[in-house]
Scaffold this active site. Sequence first.
Site, mmCIF file in Angstrom:
data_model
loop_
_atom_site.group_PDB
_atom_site.id
_atom_site.type_symbol
_atom_site.label_atom_id
_atom_site.label_comp_id
_atom_site.label_asym_id
_atom_site.label_seq_id
_atom_site.Cartn_x
_atom_site.Cartn_y
_atom_site.Cartn_z
ATOM 1 N N HIS A 96 32.967 53.580 42.006
ATOM 2 C CA HIS A 96 32.739 53.752 43.492
ATOM 3 C C HIS A 96 33.732 53.503 44.353
ATOM 4 O O HIS A 96 33.740 53.499 45.455
ATOM 5 C CB HIS A 96 31.684 52.626 43.899
ATOM 6 C CG HIS A 96 30.778 53.113 44.931
ATOM 7 N ND1 HIS A 96 30.939 52.090 46.088
ATOM 8 C CD2 HIS A 96 30.231 53.968 45.533
ATOM 9 C CE1 HIS A 96 29.863 52.659 47.070
ATOM 10 N NE2 HIS A 96 29.553 53.961 46.410
ATOM 11 N N LYS A 127 37.225 54.083 46.446
ATOM 12 C CA LYS A 127 38.095 55.253 47.175
ATOM 13 C C LYS A 127 39.455 54.596 47.331
ATOM 14 O O LYS A 127 39.805 53.635 48.154
ATOM 15 C CB LYS A 127 37.360 55.696 48.689
ATOM 16 C CG LYS A 127 36.074 56.017 48.349
ATOM 17 C CD LYS A 127 34.890 55.067 48.429
ATOM 18 C CE LYS A 127 33.583 55.459 48.253
ATOM 19 N NZ LYS A 127 32.633 54.699 48.066
ATOM 20 N N ASP A 136 53.516 57.614 47.507
ATOM 21 C CA ASP A 136 54.871 57.248 47.413
ATOM 22 C C ASP A 136 55.084 55.744 47.401
ATOM 23 O O ASP A 136 56.137 55.326 47.971
ATOM 24 C CB ASP A 136 55.802 57.949 48.338
ATOM 25 C CG ASP A 136 55.753 59.467 48.204
ATOM 26 O OD1 ASP A 136 55.355 59.795 47.085
ATOM 27 O OD2 ASP A 136 56.243 60.162 49.251
ATOM 28 N N HIS A 140 27.261 54.559 57.135
ATOM 29 C CA HIS A 140 27.369 54.554 55.805
ATOM 30 C C HIS A 140 28.695 53.426 55.667
ATOM 31 O O HIS A 140 29.046 53.033 54.621
ATOM 32 C CB HIS A 140 28.003 55.768 55.389
ATOM 33 C CG HIS A 140 28.377 55.508 53.653
ATOM 34 N ND1 HIS A 140 29.409 55.806 53.191
ATOM 35 C CD2 HIS A 140 27.246 55.705 52.980
ATOM 36 C CE1 HIS A 140 29.361 55.603 51.783
ATOM 37 N NE2 HIS A 140 27.962 55.723 51.549
ATOM 38 N N LYS A 152 30.840 49.770 55.377
ATOM 39 C CA LYS A 152 30.670 48.438 54.804
ATOM 40 C C LYS A 152 31.710 47.504 55.048
ATOM 41 O O LYS A 152 32.883 47.469 54.362
ATOM 42 C CB LYS A 152 30.943 48.793 53.219
ATOM 43 C CG LYS A 152 30.096 50.103 52.552
ATOM 44 C CD LYS A 152 30.667 50.790 51.548
ATOM 45 C CE LYS A 152 30.065 52.203 51.229
ATOM 46 N NZ LYS A 152 28.704 52.330 51.276
ATOM 47 N N ASP A 191 33.942 34.909 62.646
ATOM 48 C CA ASP A 191 34.783 33.860 63.428
ATOM 49 C C ASP A 191 35.974 34.385 63.945
ATOM 50 O O ASP A 191 36.850 33.395 64.439
ATOM 51 C CB ASP A 191 34.830 32.471 62.638
ATOM 52 C CG ASP A 191 33.689 31.995 62.016
ATOM 53 O OD1 ASP A 191 32.760 32.205 62.536
ATOM 54 O OD2 ASP A 191 33.578 30.992 61.291
#
Length: 473
Positions: free
Chosen positions: A214, A216, A221, A391, A393, A398
């Site tokens: 899952h 990404k 370079d 979507h 996440k 604090d």
Amino acid sequence: MIFFIVLTLYIIVGIFIIIRLLLNGIRPTNTLAWMLAIFTIPVGGIFLYLMLGRNRRKNKLFTLRHTPKVASYIKKALQHHVPITKEEYSEHQKLISLITKNSYFAPCSGNDVQLLKNGDVTFKAIFEALNEAQDFIHFEYYIFEEGELTRNLFELFQDKIQHGVKIRIIYDGIGSLSLSKRYIKKLQNIGVEIYRFLPIRFGKFLTSINYRNHRKIIVVDNKIAFTGGINVSDKYVKGDPHLGIWHDMHLQLKGPVVHSLQTIFALDWYFITNKDDIFDTAYFSHYPKIGESTVQIVHSGPDSDFSATQQLFFSMINEAHDYVYITNPYIIPGESILESLQVAALSGVDVRLLLSESSDSEIVRWCVRSYFERLLHAGVKIYLFPEGFLHSKTIVADDTVSSVGTTNLDIRSFEQNYEVNAVIYDDSFALALKNDFLSDCSKSIQLNYNTFVKRPWQDKLKEGVAKIFSPVL
């Protein structure tokens, strides 16, 4: 006679599985559930267990990740990783120690971190970075979906290959199931190395279908990297007919932390290709300190000893003193995270959850909502974002620590998926993420406990039925 033989074999196999469950020491409720499934659902119970129930952390199925060659590479990689001193991270020492033990990356300072909101901004930054590539592009995505973005990527890759840039791509065998053989062949024909992560194959179907990559990740370079929640799909820039625009958060990273994401990509590449050329010391570049942010990468998968991403969320929630704000589309928390959210709210911490009002799955939508009543009753504030599909996440606490990544607050992400999150120890970044969260909350619908408990019984029934499937969603 044949029926008796088949029944006897089924019982023997069932008993063997139950013994394995007892030896693996999983939770008693899970053991009981699988016992009931195996002996009340003919044949199907065993197949469900083989696909969904086996404990990869106990079985160590993916032994290729634990070879001496891998251990040697990790050792060399960490020698080129310059962590910060204990004095620099005293405020979050417990969290940092936890992540370091689980994911072996200590935090590193001197990074430039840019928060990228939504597809237009994110892909603009990504294409700018890819256009500057001179040596290599490493590309790892759960969803690689054909459309305008992939056409533009092909043209860019074609130009870069002609200029000597090496391009490696990993895409997930389920998440990118719609990716055509024609497109893959086009990439291969121009010189791109592209591989599927755990493709669906006859004979390995039961052992791999439930364990997905899952992540990404883009590394260019050894200078710039990207990670976050955004997949390669036009729905992030054009929307889709049912949900509209997909809203999400991504990160652009420069500085020493790039090395951590490169290491994760290299390990994934070796796992699926068995090619060790990516372990070459040429990839251990010098990473100059070019910013003010301290960043630590946490990653986990079904072959990890512990669920590092789950423990990340658990620790951040438990350590919060003033507030903890979470944006996530799939909050199916399991008992430990659920309890930590309730304890924090009951202790006076301002706990807020921001989710999308709509969902890309009806069963997931009702399962997520099945937890709302308990959370609201404990004082957790819940907001539903009404525009498109949210979507993102993210978690921020604090005004000091944040996390942006690929991990959902559900059992699948914690136990079955390969995930990666960036934890940022930076007050100004945390404040920016907090303000963005509050801005989205101001556009959202806040749920009220007294109103929510009066919802129709039909909704409660849908929630109850959907919750049964929470371990596999």
